[in-house]
Write an enzyme that holds these catalytic residues in place. Sequence first.
Site, short mmCIF file in Angstrom:
data_model
loop_
_atom_site.label_atom_id
_atom_site.label_comp_id
_atom_site.label_asym_id
_atom_site.label_seq_id
_atom_site.Cartn_x
_atom_site.Cartn_y
_atom_site.Cartn_z
N LEU A 193 23.08 -18.59 -4.64
CA LEU A 193 23.07 -18.09 -6.02
C LEU A 193 23.91 -16.82 -6.03
CD1 LEU A 193 21.94 -17.94 -8.87
CD2 LEU A 193 19.83 -17.06 -7.95
N ALA A 247 -13.24 5.99 6.18
CA ALA A 247 -14.26 5.18 6.85
C ALA A 247 -15.23 4.57 5.82
CB ALA A 247 -15.02 6.03 7.85
N ASN A 307 14.17 -13.16 -6.43
CA ASN A 307 13.04 -13.43 -7.31
C ASN A 307 13.18 -14.81 -7.94
OD1 ASN A 307 11.37 -13.35 -9.89
ND2 ASN A 307 10.73 -11.46 -8.89
N SER A 360 15.55 -8.55 -4.65
CA SER A 360 16.77 -8.87 -5.40
C SER A 360 16.46 -9.81 -6.56
CB SER A 360 17.79 -9.52 -4.46
OG SER A 360 17.28 -10.73 -3.97
N GLU A 382 -21.73 10.64 -1.14
CA GLU A 382 -22.00 9.32 -1.69
C GLU A 382 -22.37 9.25 -3.18
OE1 GLU A 382 -23.95 6.80 1.75
OE2 GLU A 382 -24.85 8.78 1.62
N ILE A 399 10.50 -13.40 2.28
CA ILE A 399 10.63 -13.90 3.64
C ILE A 399 9.72 -13.14 4.60
CG2 ILE A 399 12.25 -14.04 5.60
CD1 ILE A 399 12.83 -16.08 3.56
N CYS A 410 0.79 -1.24 0.00
CA CYS A 410 0.00 0.00 0.00
C CYS A 410 0.82 1.28 0.00
CB CYS A 410 -0.97 0.01 1.18
SG CYS A 410 -0.19 0.44 2.76
N ASN A 426 13.82 -9.08 1.65
CA ASN A 426 12.80 -9.52 2.62
C ASN A 426 11.38 -9.44 2.06
OD1 ASN A 426 12.30 -10.58 5.23
ND2 ASN A 426 11.50 -8.60 5.89
C1 LIG Z 1 4.00 -6.31 -2.71
C2 LIG Z 1 4.82 -7.21 -3.60
C3 LIG Z 1 4.59 -7.19 -4.95
C4 LIG Z 1 5.33 -8.02 -5.79
N1 LIG Z 1 5.07 -8.02 -7.12
C5 LIG Z 1 5.76 -8.87 -7.94
C6 LIG Z 1 5.47 -8.93 -9.32
O1 LIG Z 1 4.62 -8.22 -9.83
N2 LIG Z 1 6.18 -9.80 -10.07
C7 LIG Z 1 7.16 -10.61 -9.54
O2 LIG Z 1 7.77 -11.36 -10.27
N3 LIG Z 1 7.43 -10.56 -8.24
C8 LIG Z 1 6.75 -9.72 -7.44
N4 LIG Z 1 7.03 -9.70 -6.09
C9 LIG Z 1 7.98 -10.64 -5.57
C10 LIG Z 1 9.36 -10.04 -5.41
O3 LIG Z 1 9.89 -9.71 -6.66
C11 LIG Z 1 10.21 -11.07 -4.75
O4 LIG Z 1 9.69 -11.27 -3.45
C12 LIG Z 1 11.63 -10.63 -4.63
O5 LIG Z 1 12.25 -10.54 -5.86
C13 LIG Z 1 12.41 -11.56 -3.75
O6 LIG Z 1 13.66 -10.99 -3.51
P1 LIG Z 1 14.11 -10.58 -2.05
O7 LIG Z 1 15.47 -10.08 -2.17
O8 LIG Z 1 13.16 -9.65 -1.44
O9 LIG Z 1 14.01 -11.97 -1.35
P2 LIG Z 1 14.01 -12.36 0.17
O10 LIG Z 1 12.64 -12.29 0.72
O11 LIG Z 1 15.05 -11.61 0.89
O12 LIG Z 1 14.41 -13.88 0.02
C14 LIG Z 1 13.57 -14.75 -0.68
C15 LIG Z 1 14.12 -16.16 -0.78
O13 LIG Z 1 15.19 -16.18 -1.69
C16 LIG Z 1 16.32 -16.79 -1.11
N5 LIG Z 1 17.49 -16.11 -1.64
C17 LIG Z 1 17.62 -14.78 -1.81
N6 LIG Z 1 18.80 -14.51 -2.38
C18 LIG Z 1 19.40 -15.69 -2.55
C19 LIG Z 1 20.66 -16.06 -3.09
N7 LIG Z 1 21.49 -15.17 -3.56
N8 LIG Z 1 20.98 -17.36 -3.10
C20 LIG Z 1 20.13 -18.30 -2.63
N9 LIG Z 1 18.94 -17.99 -2.11
C21 LIG Z 1 18.59 -16.71 -2.08
C22 LIG Z 1 16.15 -16.64 0.36
O14 LIG Z 1 16.79 -17.68 1.06
C23 LIG Z 1 14.66 -16.72 0.51
O15 LIG Z 1 14.25 -18.04 0.63
C24 LIG Z 1 6.31 -8.87 -5.24
C25 LIG Z 1 6.55 -8.87 -3.86
C26 LIG Z 1 5.80 -8.06 -3.04
C27 LIG Z 1 6.06 -8.08 -1.56
S1 FES Z 2 2.16 -0.73 5.36
FE1 FES Z 2 1.44 -1.11 3.37
S2 FES Z 2 3.28 -1.11 2.25
FE2 FES Z 2 3.93 -1.00 4.26
#
Ligand SMILES: Cc1cc2nc3c(=O)[nH]c(=O)nc-3n(C[C@H](O)[C@H](O)[C@H](O)COP(=O)(O)OP(=O)(O)OC[C@H]3O[C@@H](n4cnc5c(N)ncnc54)[C@H](O)[C@@H]3O)c2cc1C
Ligand code: FES
Length: 1332
Positions: free
Chosen positions: A412, A808, A358, A354, A1264, A271, A52, A268
Amino acid sequence: MPAEKQGDILCFFINGKKVTENNADPETTLLSFLREKLRLTGTKYGCGGGGCGACTVMLSRLQPATRTITHYSVNACLLPLCQLHGASVTTVEGVGSTKTRLHPVQERIAKAHGSQCGFCTPGMVMSMYTLLRNRPQPTMEDITQALAGNLCRCTGYRPIIDGCRTFCQEANCCQANGGEDCCQKGEQNPDEPAHEEKPRLFDKEEFLPLDPTQELIFPPELILMAEAANPKTLTFRGERVSWVSPSSLEELLQLKARNPEAPLVVGNSNIGPGMKFKGVLHPLMISPTRVTELFEVTRTPQGVWVGAGCSLTEVWSLLEKLLPQLAEEQTGLFRALIRQLGTLGSLQIRNVASLGGNIVSAYPNSDLNPVLAAGNCRVSVVSAAGGRRELPLNQDFFVSFGKTILKPEEILVSVFIPFSRKGEFFGAFRQAPRKESSFSTVTTGMRVFFSEGSRVVQDVSIYYGGMGPTTVCATKTCAAIVSRPWDDETLSQAYNVLLDELVLPLSAPGGKVEFRRSLTLSFLFQFHLEVLQKLKEMGVCVQHVITEEIPEKMQPLPREIHPGLQEFQHVPKDQSDQDPVGRPIMHRSALSHATGEAVYCDDLPATEGELFLALVTSSRAHAKITGLDASEALRLPGVVDVITAKDIPGQKARKLCGYEEELLAETEVVSCIGQMLCAVVADSRSHAKRGAAAVKVAYEDLPDPVFTAEEAVEKSSFFEPRRTIERGNVTEAFESVDQVHEGELRIGGQEHFYMETQSMLVVPVGEETEFNAYVSTQFPTLMQEAIAETLSIPSNRVTCHVRRIGGAFGGKVVKTAALACITGVAAWKTNRAVRCVLERGEDMLITGARHPVLGKYKVGFMNDGRIVAADFHYYANAGNMADESVLVVEKFLLHFDNAYNIPNLRGHAAACRTNLPSNTAFRGFGVPQSLLVVENMVEDVAALLRRPAHQIREINMYKGPSVTQYKLEFSPENLQRCWEECKLKADDQFNRENRWRKRGMSIVPIKYGIAFSDGFLNQAAALVHIYKDGSVLVSHGGTEMGQGLHTKMQQVASRELHVPASKVYISETSTNTVPNASPSAASCGTDANGMAVQNACQILYQRLEPIRLRNPKGSWESWVQTAFYEKMSLSATGFYKGPDLYMDWDKKEGRPYAYFTFGVCCCEVELDCLTGDYRTLRTDIVVDIGRSVNPSMDIGQIEGAFMQGLGLYTLEELKFSPSGLLYTRGPSQYKIPAVCDVPLRFNVYLLPDSSNPHAIYSSKGIGEPAVFLGSAAFFAIKDAAAAARSESGLVGPFSLNSPATAERACLACASPFTQKVPASKPGSFKPWALNI
Ligand SMILES: Cc1cc2nc3c(=O)[nH]c(=O)nc-3n(C[C@H](O)[C@H](O)[C@H](O)COP(=O)(O)OP(=O)(O)OC[C@H]3O[C@@H](n4cnc5c(N)ncnc54)[C@H](O)[C@@H]3O)c2cc1C
Ligand code: FES
Ligand code: FES
């Protein structure tokens, strides 16, 4: 686990100040740290899952390799505190304040009226602020990208965009004629009628200039820290989780070898939501963000190795940067990835998520994995024991849901993205429930390779996401294409193979099975067209390879949002400059909203010993509770007590519409998933939630739950009374008409999605069972009464305070009262302050929504278009409790004539009792559902007569002196005037030239009754104090929830007391200043409270008259002082006794409304028939609101309501599992309109020269009515779909239920691709979701 050494000290900066944490808890997010520990409450909680943008802050880091500082927007709710070591955070408080200096972003969003309830505003400010830190002169594209992940439920975004637009050079004009010959060259915008100087909503000339030198600098200490770093492992330990951040790859590998199950935490974004929403516990988390190898980028002659730790934004910038350095033919894969990255998540997500994360997360609908796989990418992985290996990213890499072939201990390190070759083409397509900031429904990556000069396929790969548990390769389809010429024949066969190859089970998770299957074909078809274009450009002969000419180039839907027009009347020339009435005064709290200083319920500081309450809810829809065991919960750290129905000292149930509603399930039977069973109170939010999760409930399922309206009808399961009304003689009239037609329409419900979730704090005063209740509610009196009844104490012991509400929309009345009662019981029992703030998911699950409705109709009409008879049956899905459902269905029948004089009109309405969570009031109170069915009937008549729908509307519209079906006389003159002003001629040129894109247009009227039909509610009171210094404190019974009520009351007091508005203050709404107030609802808050404030002020002004007459030249202050010394009361109450409205359902007549607000909306949309995506190109709204008290507030209400209606009718879908569980419990699953949904031209005109004797200063209520105007988008989509259908030879009425989502719109277009997918036979399988 590493050695049990002491945790390290976490060091970072917030708003230029150093923060050191000795005991940083890895489970703590930056958001909770800011709000709870530092009391920086400007950053808001809206969802907790990155969906959001309310929690947006700016993060700045020094990039060690380049020694540059990068600034990026992030969601504080997803950012683990421990990830912040060495970073600098800027929150809205660090940007500017009303005490020191406002930042231009804050000023402009506020003054452009971009803030209503203000809950989203700090997030908006921070997204825009971060953009300006990186680009002081952004483009409109930059702005819409930056705001794409920030939701606002109030404004409709137009004013926010217009405020932000002032930073951008290129777009400060009307953009008429594509920017040529536009307003800035002195030409008139062709959309604007010629006028002399027109009043404007804001004046950008008075804005502070942007001065980038004034910004906070990156803390030098952090630069020294980074440079001096003798990198060492960092460890942080929390209550349940430890965090280790190694400083080298070797160390990381060792750590992972010892703890293979410990996840790597980078962004994150996977996770974090897993921990928060699914309760996953990782005792150890490893942060690899200081391991440089994971961030390296290396270019080779074949392509580029990109570190797996790079954020998606970094990947995007890298690819963009490489484009101009490479030959075009080398960049095919890069462009495909850039295309996907542009709409993946939001900017805040891409800034942290990252590349490696992904890939490894292996989401079934990852947008990157299909493209990376089709593009022959490889990954380099390494582990301590196995060393380094390279793996192709192909179908073998993705094993199952969320699983890859990586071994648990493997990391990775980097991803190889190859350059493309000559003759190699890539496609990347995605379709998502919302165009931006939304996971895909289906997504794809495709690659085809031809040898030079040939169109025979040498190699092809096609991958899809969203078509199974993981990314899938369409291997057989590829085999059907390879070695064959790229033409219609090959592709036609490929479609058939693809259909057989990617079969989804009919009950597949996510549903939409037919749509998803047809999308796979549509995407392949689009790729087909794109490849033909490319081959043609390369000089390969493609003539006669497809049966039709190569059709239009498939451009993305247009997206540039132009400045809209807002027309309203000048105040009279003789009006004093000091008198603010009728002027577009900024919301009185807008600057506090934009600086984060505005205090909402959960921003109130915790009192000593305060407890937090979390609810335990039923997980069964219809069951007997056989046991409830809280013993384990009570043993958990921090848990203080468990509150059950037995603890309630007073009334255990509340009575509504004649039905008892238990606060906490006391009888043994539960009747919906989400019903409140008991509550756990603990010393912190997390302890309370863990406690609630530990309560064990045993159930015995009961047979035959009722979920749908049809099931309710079959079992006669209703909340009585059901209502009917009739004018004329419908049965007889059907005998004499030319044609009779029957139809049906289903309208889904709608979640309120107020940005501030239900929040309350009940504080025992400490003596004589007195309580202060701070509640985010529209109805403080109800809170007071309900808490008092529940605690069995008189009302005079409970004071309810409401400062402001973060939205509201009707949802903070009945359900809030139940929650406040439970919180009150906890406060009474523990004798401590108790706070309850629902998580977004809980809020959506527990508190109900707008009623879904099944509407059936039979219409009799003449061949000349006159509708002579109509008979309607409405079934509202009320859920398990009555709430206000009977009143809602009454309102169906009080409005279902809408703008039409149908002489024989009959309606029946019933509230169905089902085993779903109970639904409640929602802006419009049933009218938006009721009228959609009526207008759908009109559209059917038009389709049957082959005439444009607007003609049928015009023929049947009320004209001259008129009478409603409940015998109320009224004049529809202003309705006619709105209609004439709004009418536009459809231009179908576009449709003739385009096969796969269609435009549709619709114009829809509304006549909306204002005020409470329960007459006693039409009353209001106010209390006005004048202090000795001349300042004025106004209290009234209405609540401020973004609609600007307090601002308008300030205007009223200013006019009546003849003092500047700045002298008038409104602090809060409270039951000890104004008792027995009605709810702020029914669009009459200004009408009623305005009269009461006026009354009090007039009393005071008259009281001062003798003094004024004695000293006519004296100042206001001098009169007030004299009055004080003359012992004159400077306080007065005002009262308004409103009209005695009523509706007699036995006689079927009444006067349920004081007057009508009229409006007309015309919408034009462009629909992509292959995917169902649409864009509203233009919206023109004309509304009669009499003489507006504040045009900026009223236009804001119109735009916001329209967008909410657009969401209701085209986007927002509540999905329930077959067992009655709401699936859609957050912004990731439930899509409200975002910036990408704003009409590209959005014009609002207030009808001039209108007046209204029934309300303050001749104004009209507008909260409304405009929701229904969003249906113009629905009917425009239907119009576009009809144009598409006619190309397949389909004419006449067709069914399109609401919301007209991409899925429904696409299937309605009946393209050759959707028709290829075999239709599923209802009843032959158990669908993934209920069809309520
Ligand atoms: C609101 C929201 C919208 C999103 N929309 C999309 C979308 O439209 N399309 C889409 O494709 N994705 C979407 N995502 C997903 C997002 O792209 C992935 O969650 C993100 O890329 C994961 O990367 P991270 O670094 O945050 O992973 P983390 O949450 O930090 O880690 C995820 C997992 O990957 C593992 N990991 C991370 N890095 C490594 C590494 N180098 N080697 C081995 N394991 C590793 C971790 O152990 C963990 O299990 C969305 C996510 C959210 C929260
Ligand atoms: S509270 Fe909705 S994006 Fe963080
Ligand atoms: S002003 Fe945006 S959510 Fe209320």
